[in-house]
Design a protein around this motif. Structure first.
Motif, mmCIF file in Angstrom:
data_model
loop_
_atom_site.group_PDB
_atom_site.id
_atom_site.type_symbol
_atom_site.label_atom_id
_atom_site.label_comp_id
_atom_site.label_asym_id
_atom_site.label_seq_id
_atom_site.Cartn_x
_atom_site.Cartn_y
_atom_site.Cartn_z
ATOM 1 N N PRO A 110 5.529 18.358 30.074
ATOM 2 C CA PRO A 110 4.443 18.329 29.095
ATOM 3 C C PRO A 110 4.874 17.931 27.685
ATOM 4 C CG PRO A 110 4.960 20.585 29.754
ATOM 5 C CD PRO A 110 5.720 19.681 30.664
ATOM 6 N N GLU A 111 6.121 18.218 27.332
ATOM 7 C CA GLU A 111 6.540 17.945 25.951
ATOM 8 C C GLU A 111 7.032 16.528 25.736
ATOM 9 O OE1 GLU A 111 9.054 20.854 24.113
ATOM 10 O OE2 GLU A 111 8.019 22.510 25.086
ATOM 11 N N LYS A 112 7.504 15.867 26.803
ATOM 12 C CA LYS A 112 8.163 14.575 26.576
ATOM 13 C C LYS A 112 7.661 13.395 27.411
ATOM 14 C CE LYS A 112 12.375 16.277 24.569
ATOM 15 N NZ LYS A 112 13.797 16.541 24.723
ATOM 16 N N ALA A 113 6.864 13.614 28.445
ATOM 17 C CA ALA A 113 6.428 12.497 29.297
ATOM 18 C C ALA A 113 5.680 11.459 28.460
ATOM 19 C CB ALA A 113 5.512 13.022 30.405
ATOM 20 N N GLU A 114 5.992 10.175 28.698
ATOM 21 C CA GLU A 114 5.346 9.105 27.936
ATOM 22 C C GLU A 114 4.719 8.075 28.866
ATOM 23 O OE1 GLU A 114 7.296 7.515 24.327
ATOM 24 O OE2 GLU A 114 8.918 8.916 24.788
ATOM 25 N N TYR A 115 3.619 7.526 28.413
ATOM 26 C CA TYR A 115 2.873 6.496 29.142
ATOM 27 C C TYR A 115 3.373 5.133 28.646
ATOM 28 C CZ TYR A 115 -1.371 4.112 30.948
ATOM 29 O OH TYR A 115 -2.259 3.308 31.624
ATOM 30 N N TYR A 116 4.305 4.545 29.397
ATOM 31 C CA TYR A 116 4.938 3.300 28.968
ATOM 32 C C TYR A 116 4.154 2.084 29.453
ATOM 33 C CZ TYR A 116 9.088 6.099 27.857
ATOM 34 O OH TYR A 116 9.958 7.015 27.327
ATOM 35 N N LEU A 117 4.172 1.028 28.673
ATOM 36 C CA LEU A 117 3.504 -0.218 29.063
ATOM 37 C C LEU A 117 3.981 -0.740 30.424
ATOM 38 C CD1 LEU A 117 3.056 -2.724 26.078
ATOM 39 C CD2 LEU A 117 1.301 -1.800 27.596
ATOM 40 N N PHE A 126 -4.395 5.893 31.873
ATOM 41 C CA PHE A 126 -3.876 6.977 31.039
ATOM 42 C C PHE A 126 -4.206 8.366 31.604
ATOM 43 C CE2 PHE A 126 -3.913 9.179 26.667
ATOM 44 C CZ PHE A 126 -2.559 9.480 26.759
ATOM 45 N N PRO A 127 -5.466 8.649 31.991
ATOM 46 C CA PRO A 127 -5.739 9.970 32.578
ATOM 47 C C PRO A 127 -4.993 10.207 33.895
ATOM 48 C CG PRO A 127 -7.721 8.586 32.614
ATOM 49 C CD PRO A 127 -6.702 7.872 31.785
ATOM 50 N N VAL A 128 -4.755 9.125 34.663
ATOM 51 C CA VAL A 128 -3.991 9.255 35.909
ATOM 52 C C VAL A 128 -2.573 9.723 35.565
ATOM 53 C CG1 VAL A 128 -3.050 8.003 37.897
ATOM 54 C CG2 VAL A 128 -5.356 7.467 37.068
ATOM 55 N N PHE A 129 -1.967 9.066 34.553
ATOM 56 C CA PHE A 129 -0.636 9.453 34.085
ATOM 57 C C PHE A 129 -0.627 10.909 33.619
ATOM 58 C CE2 PHE A 129 1.348 10.304 29.974
ATOM 59 C CZ PHE A 129 2.696 10.306 30.316
ATOM 60 N N LEU A 130 -1.625 11.299 32.844
ATOM 61 C CA LEU A 130 -1.665 12.663 32.319
ATOM 62 C C LEU A 130 -1.746 13.690 33.443
ATOM 63 C CD1 LEU A 130 -4.083 12.094 29.283
ATOM 64 C CD2 LEU A 130 -1.648 12.648 29.143
ATOM 65 N N ARG A 131 -2.573 13.404 34.440
ATOM 66 C CA ARG A 131 -2.719 14.345 35.556
ATOM 67 C C ARG A 131 -1.394 14.493 36.317
ATOM 68 N NH1 ARG A 131 -8.052 12.313 35.899
ATOM 69 N NH2 ARG A 131 -7.423 10.607 37.261
ATOM 70 N N GLU A 132 -0.680 13.374 36.466
ATOM 71 C CA GLU A 132 0.562 13.408 37.262
ATOM 72 C C GLU A 132 1.743 13.981 36.483
ATOM 73 O OE1 GLU A 132 1.189 9.396 38.458
ATOM 74 O OE2 GLU A 132 -0.362 9.435 40.015
ATOM 75 N N GLN A 133 1.823 13.655 35.185
ATOM 76 C CA GLN A 133 3.047 13.950 34.437
ATOM 77 C C GLN A 133 3.019 15.209 33.577
ATOM 78 O OE1 GLN A 133 5.876 12.284 34.885
ATOM 79 N NE2 GLN A 133 4.827 11.011 36.388
ATOM 80 N N PHE A 152 -8.667 16.645 28.451
ATOM 81 C CA PHE A 152 -7.236 16.835 28.187
ATOM 82 C C PHE A 152 -7.022 17.295 26.750
ATOM 83 C CE2 PHE A 152 -7.306 13.810 31.681
ATOM 84 C CZ PHE A 152 -6.323 14.318 32.529
ATOM 85 N N SER A 153 -5.966 18.065 26.545
ATOM 86 C CA SER A 153 -5.626 18.482 25.174
ATOM 87 C C SER A 153 -4.106 18.385 25.002
ATOM 88 C CB SER A 153 -6.097 19.912 24.920
ATOM 89 O OG SER A 153 -5.525 20.785 25.893
ATOM 90 N N ILE A 154 -3.653 18.447 23.756
ATOM 91 C CA ILE A 154 -2.214 18.326 23.480
ATOM 92 C C ILE A 154 -1.500 19.562 24.035
ATOM 93 C CG2 ILE A 154 -0.464 18.088 21.670
ATOM 94 C CD1 ILE A 154 -2.731 16.985 19.857
ATOM 95 N N PRO A 155 -0.480 19.370 24.870
ATOM 96 C CA PRO A 155 0.247 20.531 25.412
ATOM 97 C C PRO A 155 0.958 21.297 24.297
ATOM 98 C CG PRO A 155 0.821 18.507 26.596
ATOM 99 C CD PRO A 155 0.055 18.108 25.387
ATOM 100 N N GLU A 156 1.080 22.569 24.488
ATOM 101 C CA GLU A 156 1.765 23.401 23.496
ATOM 102 C C GLU A 156 3.208 22.916 23.328
ATOM 103 O OE1 GLU A 156 2.733 28.108 22.797
ATOM 104 O OE2 GLU A 156 1.273 27.558 24.338
ATOM 105 N N GLY A 157 3.636 22.775 22.088
ATOM 106 C CA GLY A 157 5.008 22.359 21.802
ATOM 107 C C GLY A 157 5.215 20.851 21.787
ATOM 108 N N ARG A 158 4.181 20.088 22.140
ATOM 109 C CA ARG A 158 4.305 18.628 22.171
ATOM 110 C C ARG A 158 4.306 18.055 20.753
ATOM 111 N NH1 ARG A 158 4.428 14.207 26.264
ATOM 112 N NH2 ARG A 158 4.457 12.412 24.899
#
Length: 315
Positions: free
Chosen positions: A251-258, A239-246, A99-105
């Motif tokens: 890409p710019e705003k999705a957050e992995y909340y507790l 975390f990777p599950v969240f990244l794959r889904e969201q 995974f890498s940081i999405p453009e504009g994030r």
């Protein structure tokens, strides 16, 4: 302390993980280090003090790397004479392989990622809190007691507050509204993003037009969690599950909340969450006008003898 199963297995002493990497978007500036006590104490000083009284001996503060000197200057000297303080860094590029940081994030990855940032320093059950929330002494006692009597690796607790004790007179707040079964176990946590105080009691809205009453004694989450050590591994897997889904959706705003990570563990049957309700009043600075309320409350508590002033002994 701790005579339960965890203590028999030689469980390590619980640690405190403090999320301090976020900047207050509505408040502006680094509100985590804004003094509220008469001797320059910040909200985080009171959390550390209450945690120490409850039994915690080590705290890990999750910050942005560029703010380290500031935090060490403001907190390090005073509190580190009383308990062990370590720092972890929440960094945008701390991502799973592939995974890498999405453009504009520009936005951090959320509270789940903030706790994950402390994974190399946490080797015990832990309590996770926000740096800019004043939780009160009872909350830390409830969390510490839970962590020293863990039944198993899925035994999670959340410290809940009565909604009426968490509202702001100066604007709207967002709160996680809890639903529980008859045994006090959490069954659902629903984020309500716009709750206001009114003459008729708390009101919530989803569309800024229609308002629904909420009971003043509704139990809400202020993001204070007591986790077995296994929660770190759960966050790392989630975390990777969240990244794959969201990432494809937002890409710019999705957050992995507790709470999202906790819910995933509940749904999978790997965790159960008991809600420990405190009757203390919560204080925080959601809106700039809230600061004076916190200053006044801290002064009243000091005058009542609940906290020494100054909070920490002089060197």
């Amino acid at each position: 302390p701790g005579t339960g199963k965890g203590a028999e297995q030689g469980m390590k002493k619980p640690v405190l993980v403090i999320m301090a990497a976020g900047m207050g978007s509505r408040y502006g500036g680094l509100k985590q280090i804004d003094p509220v006590g008469r001797n320059g104490e910040i909200i985080l000083d009171y959390s550390l003090f209450d945690a120490k009284r409850a039994g915690f001996e080590k705290a890990i503060i999750v910050i942005k790397r560029e703010n380290e000197a500031l935090f060490r200057e403001v907190i390090g000297d005073r509190a580190s004479r009383q308990m062990e303080i370590q720092y972890a860094y929440q960094e945008m590029d701390d991502l799973p392989e592939g995974f890498s940081i999405p453009e504009g994030r520009k936005k951090p990855w959320g509270t789940g990622h903030a706790v994950l940032a402390a994974r190399k320093l946490v080797d015990a059950p832990f309590c996770a809190i926000n740096a800019d929330d004043f939780y009160g002494a009872e909350a830390f006692r409830l969390a510490y007691d839970h962590l020293t009597h863990l039944k198993d690796e899925g035994d999670v607790a959340m410290v809940g507050y009565l909604l009426k004790n968490t509202l702001s007179e100066n604007g709207y707040v967002s709160r996680g509204v809890c639903e529980m079964d008859e045994t006090g176990r959490l069954t659902a946590l629903t984020e309500r993003t716009h709750i206001i105080t009114s003459a008729d009691g708390p009101l919530m809205t989803e569309d800024l037009h229609t308002y629904t009453r909420l009971e003043p004694d509704t139990v809400v989450s202020m993001n204070m969690w007591a986790f077995p050590h296994s929660m770190m591994a759960a966050l790392e897997k989630g975390f990777p599950v969240f990244l794959r889904e969201q990432l494809s959706k937002n890409p710019e705003k999705a957050e992995y909340y507790l709470p999202m990570a906790v819910d995933a563990e509940m749904q999978a049957g790997r965790a159960g969450v008991s809600v420990k309700t405190t009757h203390d009043k919560w204080y925080g600075v959601t809106n700039p006008e809230d600061k004076q309320d916190v200053v006044d409350a801290v002064a009243r508590m000091a005058e009542a003898g609940l906290y020494p002033a100054p909070l920490w002994p002089e060197a």
